[in-house]
Write an enzyme that holds these catalytic residues in place. Structure first.
Site, mmCIF file in Angstrom:
data_model
loop_
_atom_site.group_PDB
_atom_site.id
_atom_site.type_symbol
_atom_site.label_atom_id
_atom_site.label_comp_id
_atom_site.label_asym_id
_atom_site.label_seq_id
_atom_site.Cartn_x
_atom_site.Cartn_y
_atom_site.Cartn_z
ATOM 1 N N HIS A 23 0.886 -1.207 0.107
ATOM 2 C CA HIS A 23 -0.134 -0.176 0.000
ATOM 3 C C HIS A 23 0.953 1.396 -0.094
ATOM 4 C CE1 HIS A 23 -3.784 1.908 1.999
ATOM 5 N NE2 HIS A 23 -3.223 2.641 1.007
ATOM 6 N N HIS A 25 1.318 4.931 -2.342
ATOM 7 C CA HIS A 25 0.737 5.645 -3.619
ATOM 8 C C HIS A 25 2.036 6.338 -3.942
ATOM 9 C CE1 HIS A 25 -3.631 5.452 -2.383
ATOM 10 N NE2 HIS A 25 -3.026 5.174 -1.277
ATOM 11 N N HIS A 44 -9.683 0.785 -1.225
ATOM 12 C CA HIS A 44 -9.651 1.466 0.017
ATOM 13 C C HIS A 44 -11.083 1.414 0.577
ATOM 14 C CE1 HIS A 44 -5.888 3.136 -1.311
ATOM 15 N NE2 HIS A 44 -5.805 3.916 -0.343
ATOM 16 N N GLU A 68 -11.381 3.429 6.233
ATOM 17 C CA GLU A 68 -10.128 4.374 6.346
ATOM 18 C C GLU A 68 -10.859 5.312 7.347
ATOM 19 O OE1 GLU A 68 -8.116 6.456 3.365
ATOM 20 O OE2 GLU A 68 -6.533 7.014 4.904
ATOM 21 N N ASP A 83 1.648 3.954 2.776
ATOM 22 C CA ASP A 83 0.708 4.896 2.094
ATOM 23 C C ASP A 83 1.353 5.992 1.321
ATOM 24 O OD1 ASP A 83 -1.916 5.415 1.734
ATOM 25 O OD2 ASP A 83 -2.390 6.150 3.650
ATOM 26 N N ASP A 84 1.379 7.203 2.064
ATOM 27 C CA ASP A 84 2.178 8.361 1.378
ATOM 28 C C ASP A 84 3.185 8.884 2.158
ATOM 29 O OD1 ASP A 84 0.041 8.853 -0.733
ATOM 30 O OD2 ASP A 84 -1.218 8.642 1.211
HETATM 31 N N1 ADE Z 1 -4.676 8.601 -1.994
HETATM 32 C C1 ADE Z 1 -3.573 8.603 -1.492
HETATM 33 N N2 ADE Z 1 -3.463 8.315 -0.284
HETATM 34 C C2 ADE Z 1 -4.621 7.883 0.038
HETATM 35 C C3 ADE Z 1 -5.466 7.546 1.343
HETATM 36 N N3 ADE Z 1 -4.866 7.403 2.294
HETATM 37 N N4 ADE Z 1 -6.527 7.423 1.107
HETATM 38 C C4 ADE Z 1 -7.539 7.780 0.121
HETATM 39 N N5 ADE Z 1 -6.858 8.028 -1.072
HETATM 40 C C5 ADE Z 1 -5.306 8.368 -1.154
HETATM 41 ZN ZN ZN Z 2 -3.816 4.520 0.525
#
Ligand code: ADE
Ligand code: ZN
Length: 338
Positions: free
Chosen positions: A18, A20, A198, A201, A279-280
């Site tokens: 996971h 992005h 997703h 969350e 994630d990011d």
């Molecule tokens: N796009 C990038 N990170 C995300 C996240 N945590 N939840 C939903 N969309 C995303």
């Molecule tokens: Zn994500």
């Protein structure tokens, strides 16, 4: 903090499922690409941009994340971003990566899909030979846009279908339930693509059930809110549905107040197939090992949990059975020797 446990989790082989890739763009690279491509940014400096990373929820993050991605124009930009991430993954002993990207964020700005696929794929290929990292690519549909637009980008991506293993669903969750994308996911299933989304969350547990029932996804990205529904937990355990949990992301986006409040130990102790992901990472305070260190420092997690997390990460991957077994053997050998 138990130093030997921290060293153990840092050194163990792991998979990231996971990430992005646009969320790995560090402010320094955003500024470098902005200059290279003559893109004007809303922030005067790297420091000012980083100072803006104080999010209150998912949407407050997404607004800055999409602005950051506006510097990506050329094939080389996508390569540079992906390669920078892969070097960090290598340093954290990541052996296999399944990477998300958001094509609509780029096509909306007139960037050809050839540049997006070309740059990302070239970096992934190079990582296979030079870094020993295996990988797969997952194309995400933006759920704040329409299903019609998802069909349009799928059509444009068909010539590159051999470069993706599956599709996902990301962006603003609340108010955009899985059922909005039922038809396009059915089409992707017909095409033989693997499916993830997703869910849970920020959105309710019902979105997790809908992703399973209506989209037929094989993994849930995040899914941490499943614990609010005991029947759903039973189902996820029974069907061994993986949850790609992202602890630092959940703290930064205020899903949990602080790391010691995170439900990762409860998820693992319930028998759920959860693992740790970033994630990011450029926006949320770190890459894979930063997530592991934050979790193992703040939560009641031990050696058995570490083994479970590493094993789950490979078992949940879209790898064939022999490849999976090779990685699981690697994990078990590591634990025998450490
Ligand atoms: N796009 C990038 N990170 C995300 C996240 N945590 N939840 C939903 N969309 C995303
Ligand atoms: Zn994500």
């Amino acid at each position: 903090m138990n130093a030997s446990l921290i060293d153990l989790v840092k050194g163990m082989p792991k998979a990231e499922l996971h990430i992005h890739i646009e969320g790995s763009l560090e402010p320094e690279l955003i500024f470098k690409l902005a200059e290279r491509n003559q893109v004007k940014l809303a922030y005067p400096s790297v420091e000012a941009l980083r100072a803006a990373y104080a999010f209150t929820d998912l949407q407050s993050f997404l607004d800055i994340y999409y602005a950051g991605a506006s510097v990506l124009l050329q094939e080389q930009d996508f390569f540079d971003m992906t390669w920078a991430y892969l070097l960090r993954a290598k340093a954290d002993n990541v052996r296999h990566v399944e990477m998300f990207f958001d094509p609509q964020t780029h096509t909306a700005r007139g960037v050809p899909l050839a540049a997006v696929f070309g740059g990302i794929d070239r970096a992934l290929q190079q990582a296979r030979t030079e870094l020993g990292i295996s990988s797969a690519l997952i194309m995400c549909f933006l759920r704040h846009l329409s299903e019609k637009e998802a069909f349009e980008v799928l059509e444009q991506a068909l010539p590159y279908c051999d470069k993706i293993i599956g599709v996902g669903l990301d962006s603003s969750e609340r108010g955009h339930p899985p059922e909005k994308f039922e038809h396009v996911f059915a089409r992707c299933r017909e095409l033989g693509l693997r499916l993830v989304a997703h869910a849970g969350e920020e959105g309710p547990p019902a979105y997790i059930s809908a992703a399973l029932d209506l989209l037929h996804v094989e993994r849930i990205d995040h899914g941490v809110r499943c614990l609010e529904d005991p029947a759903l937990v039973q189902r996820l355990v029974r069907d061994k549905i993986p949850l790609t949990v992202c602890p630092l992301s959940n703290i930064k986006l205020c899903v949990f107040g602080q790391m010691s409040d995170h439900n990762l130990p409860a998820l693992l102790n319930a028998g759920l197939k959860a693992m740790i992901n970033s994630d990011d990472p450029a926006y949320f305070g770190g890459y894979m090992n930063d997530n592991f260190v934050a979790c193992f420092s703040a939560l009641p997690l031990g050696r058995e949990h570490a083994l479970q997390l590493a094993r789950n990460s490979f078992e949940a991957a879209f790898l064939d059975a022999p490849q999976k077994q090779r990685y699981v053997d690697e994990v078990e050998t590591y634990f025998k020797n450490h």
